[in-house]
Write an enzyme that holds these catalytic residues in place. Structure first.
Site, PDB file in Angstrom:
ATOM      1  N   HIS A  12       0.841  -1.208   0.000  1.00  0.00           N
ATOM      2  CA  HIS A  12       0.000   0.000   0.000  1.00  0.00           C
ATOM      3  C   HIS A  12       0.872   1.254   0.000  1.00  0.00           C
ATOM      4  O   HIS A  12       0.586   2.229  -0.703  1.00  0.00           O
ATOM      5  CB  HIS A  12      -0.908   0.020   1.229  1.00  0.00           C
ATOM      6  CG  HIS A  12      -1.933  -1.059   1.228  1.00  0.00           C
ATOM      7  ND1 HIS A  12      -3.085  -0.990   0.482  1.00  0.00           N
ATOM      8  CD2 HIS A  12      -1.971  -2.245   1.871  1.00  0.00           C
ATOM      9  CE1 HIS A  12      -3.805  -2.073   0.675  1.00  0.00           C
ATOM     10  NE2 HIS A  12      -3.145  -2.868   1.509  1.00  0.00           N
ATOM     11  N   LYS A  13       1.935   1.215   0.816  1.00  0.00           N
ATOM     12  CA  LYS A  13       2.829   2.381   0.846  1.00  0.00           C
ATOM     13  C   LYS A  13       3.482   2.574  -0.522  1.00  0.00           C
ATOM     14  O   LYS A  13       3.558   3.699  -1.025  1.00  0.00           O
ATOM     15  CB  LYS A  13       3.932   2.185   1.895  1.00  0.00           C
ATOM     16  CG  LYS A  13       3.488   2.370   3.333  1.00  0.00           C
ATOM     17  CD  LYS A  13       4.738   2.330   4.216  1.00  0.00           C
ATOM     18  CE  LYS A  13       4.427   2.407   5.682  1.00  0.00           C
ATOM     19  NZ  LYS A  13       5.651   2.320   6.509  1.00  0.00           N
ATOM     20  N   ASP A  82       8.534   5.731   7.494  1.00  0.00           N
ATOM     21  CA  ASP A  82       8.024   5.258   8.770  1.00  0.00           C
ATOM     22  C   ASP A  82       6.872   6.167   9.154  1.00  0.00           C
ATOM     23  O   ASP A  82       6.981   7.394   9.073  1.00  0.00           O
ATOM     24  CB  ASP A  82       9.095   5.245   9.866  1.00  0.00           C
ATOM     25  CG  ASP A  82       8.681   4.294  10.984  1.00  0.00           C
ATOM     26  OD1 ASP A  82       8.632   3.071  10.723  1.00  0.00           O
ATOM     27  OD2 ASP A  82       8.370   4.757  12.096  1.00  0.00           O
ATOM     28  N   SER A  83       5.769   5.558   9.512  1.00  0.00           N
ATOM     29  CA  SER A  83       4.571   6.354   9.714  1.00  0.00           C
ATOM     30  C   SER A  83       3.705   5.717  10.792  1.00  0.00           C
ATOM     31  O   SER A  83       3.953   4.587  11.215  1.00  0.00           O
ATOM     32  CB  SER A  83       3.801   6.473   8.397  1.00  0.00           C
ATOM     33  OG  SER A  83       3.748   5.223   7.727  1.00  0.00           O
ATOM     34  N   PHE A 176      -5.581   1.309   3.769  1.00  0.00           N
ATOM     35  CA  PHE A 176      -5.022   0.243   4.614  1.00  0.00           C
ATOM     36  C   PHE A 176      -4.928   0.758   6.053  1.00  0.00           C
ATOM     37  O   PHE A 176      -5.258   1.907   6.335  1.00  0.00           O
ATOM     38  CB  PHE A 176      -3.640  -0.186   4.092  1.00  0.00           C
ATOM     39  CG  PHE A 176      -2.540   0.827   4.306  1.00  0.00           C
ATOM     40  CD1 PHE A 176      -2.435   1.944   3.485  1.00  0.00           C
ATOM     41  CD2 PHE A 176      -1.604   0.679   5.322  1.00  0.00           C
ATOM     42  CE1 PHE A 176      -1.424   2.884   3.671  1.00  0.00           C
ATOM     43  CE2 PHE A 176      -0.587   1.614   5.527  1.00  0.00           C
ATOM     44  CZ  PHE A 176      -0.505   2.718   4.692  1.00  0.00           C
ATOM     45  N   LYS A 199      -7.355  10.876  -0.614  1.00  0.00           N
ATOM     46  CA  LYS A 199      -6.339  10.624   0.417  1.00  0.00           C
ATOM     47  C   LYS A 199      -4.962  11.105  -0.057  1.00  0.00           C
ATOM     48  O   LYS A 199      -4.239  11.780   0.674  1.00  0.00           O
ATOM     49  CB  LYS A 199      -6.279   9.123   0.764  1.00  0.00           C
ATOM     50  CG  LYS A 199      -5.220   8.823   1.809  1.00  0.00           C
ATOM     51  CD  LYS A 199      -5.055   7.354   2.162  1.00  0.00           C
ATOM     52  CE  LYS A 199      -3.895   7.198   3.147  1.00  0.00           C
ATOM     53  NZ  LYS A 199      -3.543   5.801   3.434  1.00  0.00           N
ATOM     54  N   ARG A 205       1.551  11.299   4.085  1.00  0.00           N
ATOM     55  CA  ARG A 205       2.540  10.808   3.108  1.00  0.00           C
ATOM     56  C   ARG A 205       2.646  11.794   1.939  1.00  0.00           C
ATOM     57  O   ARG A 205       3.741  12.084   1.450  1.00  0.00           O
ATOM     58  CB  ARG A 205       2.088   9.413   2.638  1.00  0.00           C
ATOM     59  CG  ARG A 205       3.088   8.623   1.852  1.00  0.00           C
ATOM     60  CD  ARG A 205       2.778   7.133   1.880  1.00  0.00           C
ATOM     61  NE  ARG A 205       2.964   6.563   3.196  1.00  0.00           N
ATOM     62  CZ  ARG A 205       1.966   6.138   3.982  1.00  0.00           C
ATOM     63  NH1 ARG A 205       0.709   6.163   3.566  1.00  0.00           N
ATOM     64  NH2 ARG A 205       2.224   5.677   5.188  1.00  0.00           N
TER      65      ARG A 205
HETATM   66  P1  IMP Z   1       5.543   1.125   9.670  1.00  0.00           P
HETATM   67  O1  IMP Z   1       5.808   2.523   9.187  1.00  0.00           O
HETATM   68  O2  IMP Z   1       5.762   0.117   8.604  1.00  0.00           O
HETATM   69  O3  IMP Z   1       6.199   0.841  10.965  1.00  0.00           O
HETATM   70  O4  IMP Z   1       3.992   0.974   9.987  1.00  0.00           O
HETATM   71  C1  IMP Z   1       3.131   1.991   9.868  1.00  0.00           C
HETATM   72  C2  IMP Z   1       1.761   1.581  10.425  1.00  0.00           C
HETATM   73  O5  IMP Z   1       1.060   2.781  10.687  1.00  0.00           O
HETATM   74  C3  IMP Z   1       0.943   0.823   9.390  1.00  0.00           C
HETATM   75  O6  IMP Z   1       1.024  -0.560   9.551  1.00  0.00           O
HETATM   76  C4  IMP Z   1      -0.457   1.335   9.671  1.00  0.00           C
HETATM   77  O7  IMP Z   1      -1.026   0.617  10.719  1.00  0.00           O
HETATM   78  C5  IMP Z   1      -0.217   2.765  10.145  1.00  0.00           C
HETATM   79  N1  IMP Z   1      -0.251   3.703   8.994  1.00  0.00           N
HETATM   80  C6  IMP Z   1       0.772   4.399   8.444  1.00  0.00           C
HETATM   81  N2  IMP Z   1       0.357   5.122   7.396  1.00  0.00           N
HETATM   82  C7  IMP Z   1      -0.953   4.880   7.284  1.00  0.00           C
HETATM   83  C8  IMP Z   1      -1.937   5.320   6.373  1.00  0.00           C
HETATM   84  O8  IMP Z   1      -1.687   6.083   5.430  1.00  0.00           O
HETATM   85  N3  IMP Z   1      -3.177   4.865   6.583  1.00  0.00           N
HETATM   86  C9  IMP Z   1      -3.506   4.011   7.597  1.00  0.00           C
HETATM   87  N4  IMP Z   1      -2.625   3.545   8.454  1.00  0.00           N
HETATM   88  C10 IMP Z   1      -1.344   3.975   8.305  1.00  0.00           C
END
Ligand code: IMP
Length: 221
Positions: A12-13, A82-83, A176, A199, A205
């Site tokens: 998704h990212k 990272d988010s 997601f 979005k 992002r």
């Molecule tokens: P990481 O950055 O891979 O550690 O995980 C980020 C987590 O934050 C994701 O698995 C989602 O649960 C949440 N997340 C980050 N960006 C989004 C987004 O754009 N929509 C929804 N959830 C997000």
């Protein structure tokens, strides 16, 4: 053309980054056969984890026989995202633990299914009324150039946040993670209902990627 290797296994990212930045870049995904190391995301900040992901992958690529590195003269960068979600009524949780929020209770390793994370969030907010369900998504991008001729440079960081509210129940089928629960400011539908175009116009992002685009446009790349 500049190539970005997107250092994530979250499809998704990758999709959102490529859709937002468009055809100005060439995109590479991490593939199983690349045998890149798994990155333990144990830093206390989004920036710390983003840097760790970008540097680990960039270093591994330089050490490998470099089948994925481009020819001399081409620009090649690793981009890590990272988010996560910060909920004010929970003191900023789940924050850097967003991906493994539900699993943390049982001490399990690894990420939790999105439905389990969303269910836990709703449970913790059960007694919190709508005016106090304020939250924001944050995204930190770390960009590091991979070049055989130079040692690894300090990553460039780009950040974005998107303010909103946590809904009382999940709604919508798009996106997601926490998208079905997150209503961005100025809207009455969740990210999952609003769909990818809306979005990608206002997300955390999108804002971080706008910074990255400005950095490349000012000829740093
Ligand atoms: P990481 O950055 O891979 O550690 O995980 C980020 C987590 O934050 C994701 O698995 C989602 O649960 C949440 N997340 C980050 N960006 C989004 C987004 O754009 N929509 C929804 N959830 C997000």
């Amino acid at each position: 053309m500049t190539t970005l290797l997107i250092a994530t296994r979250n499809a998704h990212k990758v999709g959102e980054i490529a859709a937002i930045l468009g055809p100005a870049f060439r995109y590479l995904k991490v593939r199983g056969e690349d045998n890149l190391p798994a990155v333990v995301e144990d830093a206390p900040t989004f920036a710390g984890n983003a840097v760790k992901k970008a540097e680990t992958i960039a270093r591994a690529l330089l050490l490998q026989s470099a089948s994925r590195l481009p020819d001399a003269g081409e620009k090649f960068f690793v981009l890590a995202d990272d988010s996560g979600l910060e909920v004010d009524a929970l003191g900023g949780a789940p924050g850097v633990h967003s991906a493994r929020f539900a699993a943390m209770d049982s001490g399990q390793e690894g990420n939790s299914p999105d439905t389990a994370n969303n269910a836990k969030l709703l449970r913790l907010l059960a007694d919190v009324p709508p005016p106090r369900r304020t939250a924001r998504f944050r995204c930190v991008l770390a960009l590091v150039e991979v070049d055989r001729a130079v040692p690894l440079l300090t990553p460039q960081l780009f950040e974005g946040a998107c303010e909103g509210q946590i809904d009382l129940a999940p709604r919508g089928a798009g996106g997601f993670g926490y998208d079905p629960l997150f209503i961005p400011q100025g809207h009455s539908q969740s990210f999952a209902e609003l769909g990818e175009d809306v979005k990608n116009g206002l997300s955390h992002r999108a804002k971080a990627l706008a910074e990255l685009r400005r950095w490349f446009a000012s000829s740093h790349g």
